[in-house]
Design a protein around this motif. Structure first.
Motif, PDB file in Angstrom:
ATOM      1  N   ALA A   1      52.052  69.330  69.646  1.00  0.00           N
ATOM      2  CA  ALA A   1      51.889  68.668  68.231  1.00  0.00           C
ATOM      3  C   ALA A   1      50.426  68.816  67.779  1.00  0.00           C
ATOM      4  N   LEU A   2      49.547  68.982  68.719  1.00  0.00           N
ATOM      5  CA  LEU A   2      48.226  69.188  68.253  1.00  0.00           C
ATOM      6  C   LEU A   2      47.709  70.391  67.785  1.00  0.00           C
ATOM      7  N   GLN A   3      48.574  71.508  68.756  1.00  0.00           N
ATOM      8  CA  GLN A   3      48.608  72.982  68.584  1.00  0.00           C
ATOM      9  C   GLN A   3      49.081  73.534  67.131  1.00  0.00           C
ATOM     10  N   LEU A   4      50.097  72.735  66.791  1.00  0.00           N
ATOM     11  CA  LEU A   4      50.798  72.754  65.471  1.00  0.00           C
ATOM     12  C   LEU A   4      49.846  72.304  64.100  1.00  0.00           C
ATOM     13  N   PHE A   5      49.176  71.284  64.501  1.00  0.00           N
ATOM     14  CA  PHE A   5      48.272  70.708  63.704  1.00  0.00           C
ATOM     15  C   PHE A   5      46.948  71.705  63.470  1.00  0.00           C
ATOM     16  N   ALA A   6      46.524  72.346  64.399  1.00  0.00           N
ATOM     17  CA  ALA A   6      45.538  73.448  64.458  1.00  0.00           C
ATOM     18  C   ALA A   6      45.831  74.668  63.556  1.00  0.00           C
ATOM     19  N   LYS A   7      46.890  74.777  63.387  1.00  0.00           N
ATOM     20  CA  LYS A   7      47.513  75.980  62.676  1.00  0.00           C
ATOM     21  C   LYS A   7      47.799  75.548  61.058  1.00  0.00           C
ATOM     22  N   SER A   8      47.356  74.303  60.623  1.00  0.00           N
ATOM     23  CA  SER A   8      47.749  73.871  59.390  1.00  0.00           C
ATOM     24  C   SER A   8      46.733  74.306  58.421  1.00  0.00           C
ATOM     25  N   ALA A   9      46.932  74.573  57.145  1.00  0.00           N
ATOM     26  CA  ALA A   9      46.116  74.873  56.144  1.00  0.00           C
ATOM     27  C   ALA A   9      44.876  73.931  56.034  1.00  0.00           C
ATOM     28  N   TYR A  10      45.454  72.480  56.456  1.00  0.00           N
ATOM     29  CA  TYR A  10      44.519  71.437  56.056  1.00  0.00           C
ATOM     30  C   TYR A  10      43.223  71.662  57.210  1.00  0.00           C
ATOM     31  N   TYR A  11      43.593  71.712  58.513  1.00  0.00           N
ATOM     32  CA  TYR A  11      42.839  72.018  59.468  1.00  0.00           C
ATOM     33  C   TYR A  11      41.922  73.272  59.367  1.00  0.00           C
ATOM     34  N   ARG A  12      42.541  74.353  59.207  1.00  0.00           N
ATOM     35  CA  ARG A  12      41.837  75.672  59.088  1.00  0.00           C
ATOM     36  C   ARG A  12      41.021  75.783  57.975  1.00  0.00           C
ATOM     37  N   GLU A  13      41.251  74.835  56.779  1.00  0.00           N
ATOM     38  CA  GLU A  13      40.078  74.699  55.793  1.00  0.00           C
ATOM     39  C   GLU A  13      38.961  74.065  56.043  1.00  0.00           C
ATOM     40  N   LEU A  14      38.937  73.021  57.073  1.00  0.00           N
ATOM     41  CA  LEU A  14      38.086  72.406  57.517  1.00  0.00           C
ATOM     42  C   LEU A  14      37.303  73.243  58.272  1.00  0.00           C
TER      43      LEU A  14
END
Length: 296
Positions: A260-273
């Motif tokens: 689940a954390l790996q999936l979040f790391a690929k999100s636009a939200y995290y990548r923008e951060l």
């Protein structure tokens, strides 16, 4: 879908400071797992849960708070200043007040927890955790615990913890349904707080390294683990009657949390951060996470 604040000054301030604040519409962190929000909103409407939570608050204020103060060491600028600085950094990243943190003597367990009430929350770090993790790794753990505070988890998290220990015995008729409901929410809440930890440490490999160390409890064996092989265990969890044991647990099985954390790391939200482009919308990521965790 996650709501974003498009006020220009707010946007510029967030870009400059790299912070992840609270969504004004939901009252949760902007990154929060949708499944967490959905279930948490239902808990207030369940009478057994409400009764147990109220009893927990009374018990904590009367007993557990004093036990904590008497058996742990408080972190501040004069005591453990380096650890205190990590706490301050995480609090600033998540736009919350700097929480009270204690180190508890426990050399056998790599663990941390957040307890208390929404107005008076404490983070407790086991001494073994502090000894065995690097500052970057500790930032993930502290950020995870700060996520509980930012997302209004504290009272429910405390109640779930005490129920798992059999502490709240004077509301027995409500204990079983409340425990099932609270644990069902808690497993989702851990997904949200893993995201908070990653947002604070800003390094996917650091976050995954911490989770592997938690899974093993061994620094020696950690060097030999194959992450892909470990994650293949998720498929085995989906099979057989034994998977229903997870219903009684307050945390998802760790391979699910890792995925689940790996999936979040690929999100636009995290990548923008982390100043990268691309990635999936957070609501799309949440749907994929639901497929991974399933039994929750």
């Amino acid at each position: 879908m996650t709501a974003y604040d498009f006020d220009f000054l707010t946007y510029i301030n967030r870009q400059n400071q790299g912070r992840s604040g609270r969504d004004e519409k939901t009252g949760f962190g902007e990154y929060a797992f949708a499944g967490d929000l959905r279930v948490l909103r239902r808990l207030d409407r369940l009478r057994p849960v409400r009764i147990v939570v109220e009893a927990t608050v009374r018990f904590w204020k009367a007993v557990q708070k004093n036990a904590l103060l008497g058996s742990s060491v408080k972190v501040n600028r004069r005591q453990f200043p380096e650890l205190h600085n990590l706490v301050v950094e995480c609090a600033e990243t998540l736009d919350i007040a700097v929480p009270t943190v204690y180190v508890a003597q426990n050399l056998a367990s790599l663990n941390a927890g957040t307890y208390g009430t929404d107005d008076e929350a404490f983070i407790v770090l086991n001494s073994a955790l502090v000894d065995r993790l690097s500052p970057e790794e500790l930032k993930f753990v502290i950020g995870h615990e700060c996520g509980h505070i930012q997302n209004n988890h504290v009272v429910y998290h405390t109640a779930a913890n005490f129920l798992s220990q059999g502490v709240i015995t004077f509301v027995k008729w409500a204990a079983v349904p409340a425990r099932l409901a609270l644990n069902g929410w808690s497993r989702r809440g851990e997904i949200t707080c893993d995201r908070a930890g990653l947002i604070c440490c800003r390094d996917e490999q650091v976050a995954l390294r911490v989770m592997m160390k938690l899974a093993l409890g061994s620094e020696k064996l950690f060097e030999q683990i194959d992450l892909d092989e470990y994650l293949s265990q998720v498929d085995g969890i989906k099979e057989g009657v034994g998977r229903f044991q997870e219903y009684l647990a307050s945390h998802p099985y760790l391979p699910k949390r890792v995925r689940a954390l790996q999936l979040f790391a690929k999100s636009a939200y995290y990548r923008e951060l982390i100043n990268e482009r691309g990635g999936q919308a957070l609501d799309e990521v949440d749907r994929e996470v639901e497929n991974v965790i399933q039994v929750l």
